[in-house]
Design an enzyme around this catalytic site. Structure first.
Site, PDB file in Angstrom:
ATOM      1  N   TRP A  84      38.427 107.169 -35.058  1.00 25.33           N
ATOM      2  CA  TRP A  84      37.267 106.414 -34.580  1.00 25.33           C
ATOM      3  C   TRP A  84      37.700 105.076 -34.025  1.00 25.33           C
ATOM      4  O   TRP A  84      38.822 104.635 -34.256  1.00 25.33           O
ATOM      5  CB  TRP A  84      36.161 106.298 -35.631  1.00 25.33           C
ATOM      6  CG  TRP A  84      36.526 105.800 -37.009  1.00 25.33           C
ATOM      7  CD1 TRP A  84      37.781 105.577 -37.499  1.00 25.33           C
ATOM      8  CD2 TRP A  84      35.623 105.472 -38.063  1.00 25.33           C
ATOM      9  NE1 TRP A  84      37.716 105.140 -38.802  1.00 25.33           N
ATOM     10  CE2 TRP A  84      36.401 105.061 -39.170  1.00 25.33           C
ATOM     11  CE3 TRP A  84      34.256 105.464 -38.191  1.00 25.33           C
ATOM     12  CZ2 TRP A  84      35.832 104.659 -40.386  1.00 25.33           C
ATOM     13  CZ3 TRP A  84      33.706 105.061 -39.397  1.00 25.33           C
ATOM     14  CH2 TRP A  84      34.483 104.671 -40.476  1.00 25.33           C
ATOM     15  N   HIS A 120      15.174  89.632 -20.192  1.00 26.96           N
ATOM     16  CA  HIS A 120      16.455  89.211 -19.626  1.00 26.96           C
ATOM     17  C   HIS A 120      16.269  88.003 -18.712  1.00 26.96           C
ATOM     18  O   HIS A 120      17.165  87.183 -18.577  1.00 26.96           O
ATOM     19  CB  HIS A 120      17.078  90.382 -18.857  1.00 26.96           C
ATOM     20  CG  HIS A 120      18.348  90.063 -18.138  1.00 26.96           C
ATOM     21  ND1 HIS A 120      19.365  89.328 -18.708  1.00 26.96           N
ATOM     22  CD2 HIS A 120      18.772  90.384 -16.881  1.00 26.96           C
ATOM     23  CE1 HIS A 120      20.359  89.219 -17.840  1.00 26.96           C
ATOM     24  NE2 HIS A 120      20.025  89.829 -16.721  1.00 26.96           N
ATOM     25  N   ASP A 156      18.079  96.646 -17.884  1.00 27.13           N
ATOM     26  CA  ASP A 156      17.609  95.257 -18.035  1.00 27.13           C
ATOM     27  C   ASP A 156      16.172  95.265 -18.543  1.00 27.13           C
ATOM     28  O   ASP A 156      15.292  95.878 -17.933  1.00 27.13           O
ATOM     29  CB  ASP A 156      17.600  94.528 -16.691  1.00 27.13           C
ATOM     30  CG  ASP A 156      18.967  93.994 -16.281  1.00 27.13           C
ATOM     31  OD1 ASP A 156      19.966  94.277 -16.961  1.00 27.13           O
ATOM     32  OD2 ASP A 156      19.010  93.294 -15.251  1.00 27.13           O
TER      33      ASP A 156
HETATM   34  C1  23J Z   1      22.752  87.095 -15.308  1.00 26.12           C
HETATM   35  C2  23J Z   1      22.596  86.277 -14.225  1.00 26.12           C
HETATM   36  C3  23J Z   1      22.480  86.798 -12.962  1.00 26.12           C
HETATM   37  C4  23J Z   1      22.513  88.166 -12.811  1.00 26.12           C
HETATM   38  C5  23J Z   1      22.680  89.033 -13.899  1.00 26.12           C
HETATM   39  C6  23J Z   1      22.809  88.479 -15.131  1.00 26.12           C
HETATM   40  C7  23J Z   1      22.714  90.525 -13.718  1.00 26.12           C
HETATM   41  O1  23J Z   1      22.836  91.024 -12.660  1.00 26.12           O
HETATM   42  C8  23J Z   1      22.498  91.437 -14.858  1.00 26.12           C
HETATM   43  O2  23J Z   1      23.412  92.131 -15.312  1.00 26.12           O
HETATM   44  O3  23J Z   1      21.363  91.525 -15.297  1.00 26.12           O
HETATM   45  S1  23J Z   1      22.350  88.812 -11.179  1.00 26.12           S
HETATM   46 MN    MN Z   2      21.775  93.371 -16.313  1.00 27.77          MN
END
Ligand code: 23J
Ligand code: MN
Length: 260
Positions: A61, A79, A75
């Site tokens: 593992w 987020h 997402d």
């Molecule tokens: C954090 C800041 C900008 C972006 C992103 C994350 C992603 O694309 C993501 O993976 O959600 S553009």
């Molecule tokens: Mn993302």
């Protein structure tokens, strides 16, 4: 026969096929690179715990680690700052019914081959609808660019002025979210936004508009060239991470097959 009995028969006979839209989790798979003043996304890592040896004679593992936004991933609304107060906006809170649903695929592969900053605009969406019908409420919309076929540095396509990869304009994503009421939006690139997406108003419009409206994102998808424009079902359940903002996942599509 019930619809699930019919599905079981179709799966057994090839009338319905399962297509894997997932990249393999691998330390070499690129992650998004943000400007250096910001925190960064971690790549996938794996360490052996035992391999049928003194650390565990009959078992093998690994311990693994990564970002919530590493590899093929989901997402959630929280987020993005626009979605911070969306009810049930963390991955562990989303109604699981949201993870299974119909999908439309907008083929932008020719445009993206011509122009690495190809934009998904309302005109592109309306041209697609003229051929395939209006995008129904509650569908996933995936932007096919064949970007998943790129390897190494060509995937992020980083230049001195940042990454160059295709994505939606603010007007394009607004049409999908507010005009069509989509469930979510997915891409083959490292983000739901274009590589140059920070320069739109609002910056990162796909993230801002999707998540502000409580919709979902999928990134780093693969094999979108194996999907029909309409008529497939997407299965995309993220890991149930408490208060998670996203999650690597296996994304599957059920597509019509050749069988009986
Ligand atoms: C954090 C800041 C900008 C972006 C992103 C994350 C992603 O694309 C993501 O993976 O959600 S553009
Ligand atoms: Mn993302």
């Amino acid at each position: 026969m019930s619809v699930l009995d019919q599905l079981a028969t179709a799966l057994a006979t090839g009338g319905v096929r399962v297509v894997d839209l997932t990249h393999t989790l691998d330390p070499d798979f690129p992650v998004i690179v943000l400007p250096p003043e910001f925190g960064q996304c971690a790549r996938f890592r794996m360490e052996e715990v035992s391999a049928y040896d003194h650390r565990g004679p009959a078992w093998k593992w690994h311990n693994i680690s990564m970002s919530e936004h590493t590899g093929t991933h989901f997402d959630a609304p929280v987020h993005w700052v626009s979605g911070r107060d969306v009810p049930n906006g963390h991955v562990d809170e989303i109604d699981p019914a949201a993870f299974v649903g119909p999908v439309c695929v907008i083929d932008c592969s020719e445009g993206a081959a011509r122009d690495e900053d190809f934009e998904l605009t309302p005109a592109v969406i309306e041209t697609w609808e003229a051929a395939h019908g209006r995008i129904p409420e509650g569908t996933w919309v995936l932007m096919r660019t064949d970007w998943s076929k790129r390897r190494g540095a060509d995937y992020l396509n980083m230049r001195e002025d940042g990454a160059h990869s295709p994505g939606p304009t603010p007007e394009g994503i607004r049409l999908l979210v507010e005009g069509r009421g989509i469930r979510g939006f997915g891409t083959e690139t490292v983000g739901t936004d274009a590589g140059q997406g920070a320069h739109y108003t609002p910056p990162y419009p796909a993230h801002y508009i999707l998540h502000g409206a409580g919709r979902y994102g999928l990134q780093c998808l693969s094999n979108l060239d194996q999907l029909p424009p309409t008529g497939a079902i997407l299965i995309a359940p993220p890991l149930k991470i408490r208060h998670g903002t996203g999650s690597p996942l296996r994304v599957l599509a059920l597509v019509p097959g050749e069988g009986a």
